[in-house]
Scaffold this motif. Structure first.
Motif, mmCIF file in Angstrom:
data_model
loop_
_atom_site.group_PDB
_atom_site.id
_atom_site.type_symbol
_atom_site.label_atom_id
_atom_site.label_comp_id
_atom_site.label_asym_id
_atom_site.label_seq_id
_atom_site.Cartn_x
_atom_site.Cartn_y
_atom_site.Cartn_z
ATOM 1 N N ASN A 53 0.808 -1.209 0.000
ATOM 2 C CA ASN A 53 0.000 0.000 0.000
ATOM 3 C C ASN A 53 0.846 1.265 0.000
ATOM 4 O O ASN A 53 0.314 2.357 -0.061
ATOM 5 C CB ASN A 53 -1.001 0.007 1.155
ATOM 6 N N LYS A 60 -8.059 -0.596 -1.510
ATOM 7 C CA LYS A 60 -8.614 -0.859 -2.850
ATOM 8 C C LYS A 60 -9.497 0.294 -3.321
ATOM 9 O O LYS A 60 -9.458 0.677 -4.488
ATOM 10 C CB LYS A 60 -9.401 -2.167 -2.866
ATOM 11 N N GLU A 61 -10.301 0.848 -2.407
ATOM 12 C CA GLU A 61 -11.161 1.982 -2.769
ATOM 13 C C GLU A 61 -10.319 3.178 -3.205
ATOM 14 O O GLU A 61 -10.608 3.821 -4.216
ATOM 15 C CB GLU A 61 -12.010 2.424 -1.567
ATOM 16 N N GLU A 99 -7.176 3.207 -4.309
ATOM 17 C CA GLU A 99 -6.488 2.927 -5.570
ATOM 18 C C GLU A 99 -7.424 3.106 -6.754
ATOM 19 O O GLU A 99 -7.046 3.673 -7.776
ATOM 20 C CB GLU A 99 -5.900 1.511 -5.555
ATOM 21 N N GLU A 100 -8.661 2.633 -6.613
ATOM 22 C CA GLU A 100 -9.627 2.742 -7.710
ATOM 23 C C GLU A 100 -9.907 4.198 -8.063
ATOM 24 O O GLU A 100 -9.900 4.570 -9.236
ATOM 25 C CB GLU A 100 -10.934 2.038 -7.340
ATOM 26 N N VAL A 101 -10.165 5.029 -7.045
ATOM 27 C CA VAL A 101 -10.503 6.421 -7.350
ATOM 28 C C VAL A 101 -9.282 7.210 -7.822
ATOM 29 O O VAL A 101 -9.399 8.037 -8.731
ATOM 30 C CB VAL A 101 -11.213 7.141 -6.173
ATOM 31 N N ASN A 130 -6.697 6.010 -9.496
ATOM 32 C CA ASN A 130 -6.421 5.583 -10.864
ATOM 33 C C ASN A 130 -7.487 6.071 -11.840
ATOM 34 O O ASN A 130 -7.248 6.133 -13.042
ATOM 35 C CB ASN A 130 -6.269 4.063 -10.939
ATOM 36 N N GLY A 131 -8.659 6.436 -11.305
ATOM 37 C CA GLY A 131 -9.730 6.944 -12.152
ATOM 38 C C GLY A 131 -9.656 8.435 -12.442
ATOM 39 O O GLY A 131 -10.442 8.954 -13.221
ATOM 40 N N CYS A 170 -10.857 12.706 -4.808
ATOM 41 C CA CYS A 170 -11.061 11.350 -4.290
ATOM 42 C C CYS A 170 -12.195 11.325 -3.274
ATOM 43 O O CYS A 170 -13.014 10.404 -3.285
ATOM 44 C CB CYS A 170 -9.778 10.822 -3.654
ATOM 45 N N LEU A 178 -15.325 8.962 -3.363
ATOM 46 C CA LEU A 178 -15.505 7.989 -2.292
ATOM 47 C C LEU A 178 -16.828 8.204 -1.563
ATOM 48 O O LEU A 178 -17.466 7.241 -1.145
ATOM 49 C CB LEU A 178 -14.335 8.053 -1.301
ATOM 50 N N ASN A 210 -19.908 6.650 -3.249
ATOM 51 C CA ASN A 210 -20.072 5.182 -3.159
ATOM 52 C C ASN A 210 -20.782 4.772 -1.913
ATOM 53 O O ASN A 210 -20.854 4.923 -0.919
ATOM 54 C CB ASN A 210 -18.714 4.479 -3.256
#
Length: 188
Positions: free
Chosen positions: A134, A158-159, A161-163, A165-166, A181, A185, A188
């Motif tokens: 991480n 994971k949350e 990283e997803e945002v 990378n988005g 972010c 976040l 969601n």
């Protein structure tokens, strides 16, 4: 308790700096005060040491240095000041190399490290100095700092990283990354 400070470096002493955040100056023991230019606004990663009769903040220039300090603190016989003396006398890379190669003579050349402590450091840390996944690099310092800040707020890796990378833009400030972010976040 404290993850990092973002503020202006206002003072140096022989082994500490003062970082001013929103009008409050925090004194942090650091391994290399000269790495923190006075007048520059920067991130200082932090750890709080508390014991019965004393408490103080310890500052780090990189997350890797903080991670290494925390590993050293887990070694029997190594306290906060010994860990800081070790980090002040060498680089994280050189120290890691010495531990992985079981170079006891190099470790005993560091202040506060005798043969017994050097052996304990090698025993406890050899093969365990890989920076956790991480803390991997996103290739951009501000994005990495935003990642660590969001993690400190309790979001799952994971949350985050997803945002991160988005987000299509790059070169944003830490605050801009965190704001974008947090918006994503909170949806969601």
């Amino acid at each position: 308790m404290y993850y990092y400070f973002h503020g202006m470096i206002t003072m140096h002493t022989a082994n500490s700096i003062v970082v001013e955040c929103h009008g409050v100056g925090y004194e942090c023991l650091v391994s290399h005060p000269e790495d923190y230019p006075i007048g520059e606004t920067m991130f200082v990663f932090a750890a709080l040491y508390m014991h019965e009769d004393e408490q103080f903040l310890i500052g780090f220039k990189t997350i890797e240095e903080k991670h290494f300090y925390q590993k050293l603190m887990g070694v029997s016989g190594v306290g906060p000041k010994t860990a800081m003396n070790i980090l002040s006398s060498t680089s994280v890379d050189r120290l890691s190399d010495a531990i992985e190669k079981s170079d006891q003579s190099y470790l005993t050349s560091l202040p506060g490290v005798g043969k017994k402590t050097a052996s304990q450091i090698i025993l406890d840390l050899k093969g365990k100095l890989i920076v956790p996944v991480n803390m991997r690099s996103f290739g951009e310092k501000n994005m990495e700092l935003a990642f660590e800040g969001l993690k400190g707020l309790g979001f799952k890796v994971k949350e985050i990283e997803e945002v991160l990378n988005g987000i299509p833009e790059r070169g944003l400030s830490v605050e801009e990354y965190m704001t974008r972010c947090l918006r994503l976040l909170n949806r969601n």
